[in-house]
Design a protein around this motif. Sequence first.
Motif, PDB file in Angstrom:
ATOM      1  N   GLY A  66       2.999 -13.864   6.184  1.00  0.00           N
ATOM      2  CA  GLY A  66       2.521 -13.431   4.880  1.00  0.00           C
ATOM      3  C   GLY A  66       3.348 -12.332   4.265  1.00  0.00           C
ATOM      4  N   LEU A  67       4.601 -12.260   4.630  1.00  0.00           N
ATOM      5  CA  LEU A  67       5.466 -11.187   4.149  1.00  0.00           C
ATOM      6  C   LEU A  67       5.511 -11.133   2.624  1.00  0.00           C
ATOM      7  CD1 LEU A  67       8.904 -10.231   5.634  1.00  0.00           C
ATOM      8  CD2 LEU A  67       8.680 -10.520   3.193  1.00  0.00           C
ATOM      9  N   GLY A  68       5.650 -12.268   1.985  1.00  0.00           N
ATOM     10  CA  GLY A  68       5.761 -12.288   0.527  1.00  0.00           C
ATOM     11  C   GLY A  68       4.492 -11.881  -0.188  1.00  0.00           C
ATOM     12  N   ARG A  69       3.336 -12.115   0.444  1.00  0.00           N
ATOM     13  CA  ARG A  69       2.056 -11.790  -0.194  1.00  0.00           C
ATOM     14  C   ARG A  69       1.626 -10.349   0.060  1.00  0.00           C
ATOM     15  NH1 ARG A  69       1.214 -16.641   2.396  1.00  0.00           N
ATOM     16  NH2 ARG A  69      -0.030 -15.593   4.022  1.00  0.00           N
ATOM     17  N   SER A  70       1.902  -9.832   1.242  1.00  0.00           N
ATOM     18  CA  SER A  70       1.407  -8.511   1.607  1.00  0.00           C
ATOM     19  C   SER A  70       2.445  -7.407   1.449  1.00  0.00           C
ATOM     20  CB  SER A  70       0.918  -8.528   3.054  1.00  0.00           C
ATOM     21  OG  SER A  70       1.968  -8.921   3.932  1.00  0.00           O
ATOM     22  N   HIS A  71       3.662  -7.771   1.055  1.00  0.00           N
ATOM     23  CA  HIS A  71       4.715  -6.775   0.935  1.00  0.00           C
ATOM     24  C   HIS A  71       5.455  -6.938  -0.389  1.00  0.00           C
ATOM     25  CE1 HIS A  71       3.934  -6.860   5.244  1.00  0.00           C
ATOM     26  NE2 HIS A  71       4.490  -5.675   5.329  1.00  0.00           N
ATOM     27  N   SER A  72       6.005  -5.855  -0.846  1.00  0.00           N
ATOM     28  CA  SER A  72       6.831  -5.871  -2.055  1.00  0.00           C
ATOM     29  C   SER A  72       8.292  -6.056  -1.657  1.00  0.00           C
ATOM     30  CB  SER A  72       6.669  -4.558  -2.833  1.00  0.00           C
ATOM     31  OG  SER A  72       5.330  -4.358  -3.213  1.00  0.00           O
ATOM     32  N   VAL A  73       8.952  -7.009  -2.279  1.00  0.00           N
ATOM     33  CA  VAL A  73      10.352  -7.297  -1.994  1.00  0.00           C
ATOM     34  C   VAL A  73      11.172  -6.933  -3.230  1.00  0.00           C
ATOM     35  CG1 VAL A  73      12.023  -9.063  -1.348  1.00  0.00           C
ATOM     36  CG2 VAL A  73       9.708  -9.147  -0.407  1.00  0.00           C
ATOM     37  N   ALA A  74      12.172  -6.097  -3.046  1.00  0.00           N
ATOM     38  CA  ALA A  74      13.043  -5.671  -4.147  1.00  0.00           C
ATOM     39  C   ALA A  74      14.488  -5.862  -3.726  1.00  0.00           C
ATOM     40  CB  ALA A  74      12.776  -4.214  -4.520  1.00  0.00           C
ATOM     41  N   ALA A  75      15.365  -6.032  -4.702  1.00  0.00           N
ATOM     42  CA  ALA A  75      16.784  -6.273  -4.415  1.00  0.00           C
ATOM     43  C   ALA A  75      17.652  -5.469  -5.361  1.00  0.00           C
ATOM     44  CB  ALA A  75      17.115  -7.759  -4.533  1.00  0.00           C
ATOM     45  N   ILE A  76      18.816  -5.096  -4.871  1.00  0.00           N
ATOM     46  CA  ILE A  76      19.795  -4.388  -5.691  1.00  0.00           C
ATOM     47  C   ILE A  76      21.184  -4.878  -5.297  1.00  0.00           C
ATOM     48  CG2 ILE A  76      19.984  -2.439  -4.084  1.00  0.00           C
ATOM     49  CD1 ILE A  76      20.351  -0.633  -6.548  1.00  0.00           C
ATOM     50  N   GLY A  98       0.804  -1.212   0.000  1.00  0.00           N
ATOM     51  CA  GLY A  98       0.000   0.000   0.000  1.00  0.00           C
ATOM     52  C   GLY A  98       0.836   1.260   0.000  1.00  0.00           C
ATOM     53  N   GLY A  99       2.138   1.118   0.286  1.00  0.00           N
ATOM     54  CA  GLY A  99       2.994   2.295   0.356  1.00  0.00           C
ATOM     55  C   GLY A  99       3.704   2.617  -0.929  1.00  0.00           C
ATOM     56  N   GLY A 100       3.466   1.865  -1.968  1.00  0.00           N
ATOM     57  CA  GLY A 100       4.123   2.146  -3.230  1.00  0.00           C
ATOM     58  C   GLY A 100       5.450   1.417  -3.348  1.00  0.00           C
ATOM     59  N   HIS A 101       5.855   1.155  -4.588  1.00  0.00           N
ATOM     60  CA  HIS A 101       7.088   0.422  -4.835  1.00  0.00           C
ATOM     61  C   HIS A 101       8.303   1.339  -4.700  1.00  0.00           C
ATOM     62  CE1 HIS A 101       5.118  -3.274  -6.174  1.00  0.00           C
ATOM     63  NE2 HIS A 101       4.262  -2.514  -6.841  1.00  0.00           N
ATOM     64  N   LYS A 102       9.433   0.717  -4.418  1.00  0.00           N
ATOM     65  CA  LYS A 102      10.688   1.443  -4.383  1.00  0.00           C
ATOM     66  C   LYS A 102      11.079   1.896  -5.790  1.00  0.00           C
ATOM     67  CE  LYS A 102      12.728   1.352  -0.172  1.00  0.00           C
ATOM     68  NZ  LYS A 102      11.591   1.058   0.669  1.00  0.00           N
ATOM     69  N   ARG A 103      11.704   3.066  -5.855  1.00  0.00           N
ATOM     70  CA  ARG A 103      12.228   3.590  -7.116  1.00  0.00           C
ATOM     71  C   ARG A 103      13.712   3.864  -6.948  1.00  0.00           C
ATOM     72  NH1 ARG A 103      10.158   8.633  -7.498  1.00  0.00           N
ATOM     73  NH2 ARG A 103       9.359   8.513  -5.373  1.00  0.00           N
ATOM     74  N   LEU A 104      14.482   3.475  -7.951  1.00  0.00           N
ATOM     75  CA  LEU A 104      15.920   3.727  -7.940  1.00  0.00           C
ATOM     76  C   LEU A 104      16.200   5.038  -8.661  1.00  0.00           C
ATOM     77  CD1 LEU A 104      18.837   2.859  -7.372  1.00  0.00           C
ATOM     78  CD2 LEU A 104      18.765   1.527  -9.495  1.00  0.00           C
ATOM     79  N   GLN A 105      16.867   5.958  -7.984  1.00  0.00           N
ATOM     80  CA  GLN A 105      17.144   7.273  -8.547  1.00  0.00           C
ATOM     81  C   GLN A 105      18.642   7.538  -8.556  1.00  0.00           C
ATOM     82  OE1 GLN A 105      14.966   9.940  -5.992  1.00  0.00           O
ATOM     83  NE2 GLN A 105      12.994   9.517  -6.971  1.00  0.00           N
ATOM     84  N   SER A 106      19.075   8.244  -9.571  1.00  0.00           N
ATOM     85  CA  SER A 106      20.457   8.703  -9.659  1.00  0.00           C
ATOM     86  C   SER A 106      20.443  10.227  -9.673  1.00  0.00           C
ATOM     87  CB  SER A 106      21.126   8.159 -10.923  1.00  0.00           C
ATOM     88  OG  SER A 106      22.419   8.719 -11.086  1.00  0.00           O
ATOM     89  N   VAL A 107      21.048  10.823  -8.666  1.00  0.00           N
ATOM     90  CA  VAL A 107      21.085  12.276  -8.540  1.00  0.00           C
ATOM     91  C   VAL A 107      22.505  12.735  -8.835  1.00  0.00           C
ATOM     92  CG1 VAL A 107      20.680  14.238  -7.015  1.00  0.00           C
ATOM     93  CG2 VAL A 107      19.268  12.170  -6.803  1.00  0.00           C
ATOM     94  N   ARG A 108      22.659  13.490  -9.902  1.00  0.00           N
ATOM     95  CA  ARG A 108      23.982  13.968 -10.313  1.00  0.00           C
ATOM     96  C   ARG A 108      24.108  15.463 -10.058  1.00  0.00           C
ATOM     97  NH1 ARG A 108      26.895  10.265 -13.273  1.00  0.00           N
ATOM     98  NH2 ARG A 108      25.746   8.389 -13.871  1.00  0.00           N
ATOM     99  N   SER A 109      25.312  15.884  -9.700  1.00  0.00           N
ATOM    100  CA  SER A 109      25.562  17.289  -9.403  1.00  0.00           C
ATOM    101  C   SER A 109      27.007  17.622  -9.737  1.00  0.00           C
ATOM    102  CB  SER A 109      25.276  17.568  -7.923  1.00  0.00           C
ATOM    103  OG  SER A 109      25.699  18.856  -7.559  1.00  0.00           O
ATOM    104  N   ILE A 110      27.255  18.879 -10.052  1.00  0.00           N
ATOM    105  CA  ILE A 110      28.633  19.324 -10.297  1.00  0.00           C
ATOM    106  C   ILE A 110      29.356  19.609  -8.986  1.00  0.00           C
ATOM    107  CG2 ILE A 110      28.036  20.301 -12.549  1.00  0.00           C
ATOM    108  CD1 ILE A 110      28.102  23.074 -11.189  1.00  0.00           C
ATOM    109  N   ASP A 111      28.635  19.519  -7.886  1.00  0.00           N
ATOM    110  CA  ASP A 111      29.194  19.833  -6.570  1.00  0.00           C
ATOM    111  C   ASP A 111      29.855  18.608  -5.969  1.00  0.00           C
ATOM    112  OD1 ASP A 111      29.845  20.875  -4.135  1.00  0.00           O
ATOM    113  OD2 ASP A 111      27.811  20.876  -3.337  1.00  0.00           O
ATOM    114  N   ASP A 112      31.177  18.580  -5.917  1.00  0.00           N
ATOM    115  CA  ASP A 112      31.902  17.484  -5.269  1.00  0.00           C
ATOM    116  C   ASP A 112      32.714  18.007  -4.086  1.00  0.00           C
ATOM    117  OD1 ASP A 112      33.883  18.851  -6.636  1.00  0.00           O
ATOM    118  OD2 ASP A 112      35.021  17.036  -7.110  1.00  0.00           O
TER     119      ASP A 112
END
Length: 402
Positions: free
Chosen positions: A317-327, A232-246
């Motif tokens: 019921g973790l697998g049924r009621s929750h979204s599992v993602a891996a990286i 119910g909380g939405g799926h995870k999203r992978l984001q890449s944030v780039r900046s010229i500030d190092d």
Amino acid sequence: LPFPLHQKETENRCPSLPLVPEILLLLVRYFGQQNRSSSVNLLHVRAVGRSDTLHYVWSSIGAPTVLLIYTRSERSALRVNWAKLLSASPAGAIWIEPPGSVVYATAVVFTKVFEYNGANASALSKGQEEPFYPPYDLAGFSWQSANHTVNRTALTAQFQGVDTSDPGGAFRNGTISFQVRGPSPRRPGRPPLPRLLHTANSSKVEFIMDKVAPRGNSSRFMLEVVTVEEKGGGHKRLQSVRSIDDEYTPTIFEMAQLVSGPRNDSIGPNFFQWKTTAYGSRDASRENAIRCRYSPLQTANRTLPGPSIAHAYFGEGLGRSHSVAAINISFGGEDGEVYAEKGYLSWSALLGFGTPPEDAFSPLVMAIVAVGLGTPVVLLLAGGLVVLFARRKHQSQYEPIN
């Protein structure tokens, strides 16, 4: 029998930034059939606000795991049924009281460490498995007692483990550790490199490999991270944030982060954030930096191996009621030989609730940029005015011609 953890209230409360009153550590000895010398560590950190609480629960039961629980009560408490937690079916062994105070919960699990032959990187990029050695399953590690590593002032603790079933002797003198740090209660801070912006709404974890013997001449390592998210909380999203500030992490211009999807309430997303660099020495510096790479987020047909405190909290019921993602986060490429030389690897990440912290130019850098860009502009304008004034003065010496 179930019993509450001792929790101390804090006098000073802030409506916008939770405060951290203390680290709460429970340590028991678990004599299992596989890990007879392994200590089971459960670490609870509470960040208390005016009308809400953030709970961070770290554990080495099974795979190293952290639970992140957000409640709408300043008096919410963690409960543990130890007999059930240490059984083969730990579902329901961990819960929060009052139950209705829980607004959102998620988990991050560090499941495996892969080792592969970096000399055959082309095979890895094509998804082939030939360069991989048998993985290290962190759920089967023997973990030392974290009791002697807890620092209540710095809000830190360390879980250190070895693979007791390692047939090749890679862990004869080596260890894998997770150094955790609680939320920063007073003001945002920046620990040593990679100097992630650590706030009161986030905790820091540092993954460390120390003297683990490589199984090949060109070995590289990869950490598998699994997230558990309520559907119910939405799926995870992978984001890449780039900046010229190092400014804070020299030569690193990318921030990677896993962020939960939008929600209907006002608590904001939760995040898991890291910079694309690791370090090959205890004294992290630019010279021993190791570039990090990460795979696309894998969400299809993912399951969470157990047991872990994620199963103890979310239930069967973790697998049924929750979204599992891996990286998968890999350390090294063309610069991966740093580990072979030093025998040390450290990588840091932040996890917490709310909008992920963003790097911004410091006042010093802004002042330098303003001076650097503003001075030529001022000189140019001043020079133009001088030339214009001189021309007007020179032309006024002559009478106009009819």
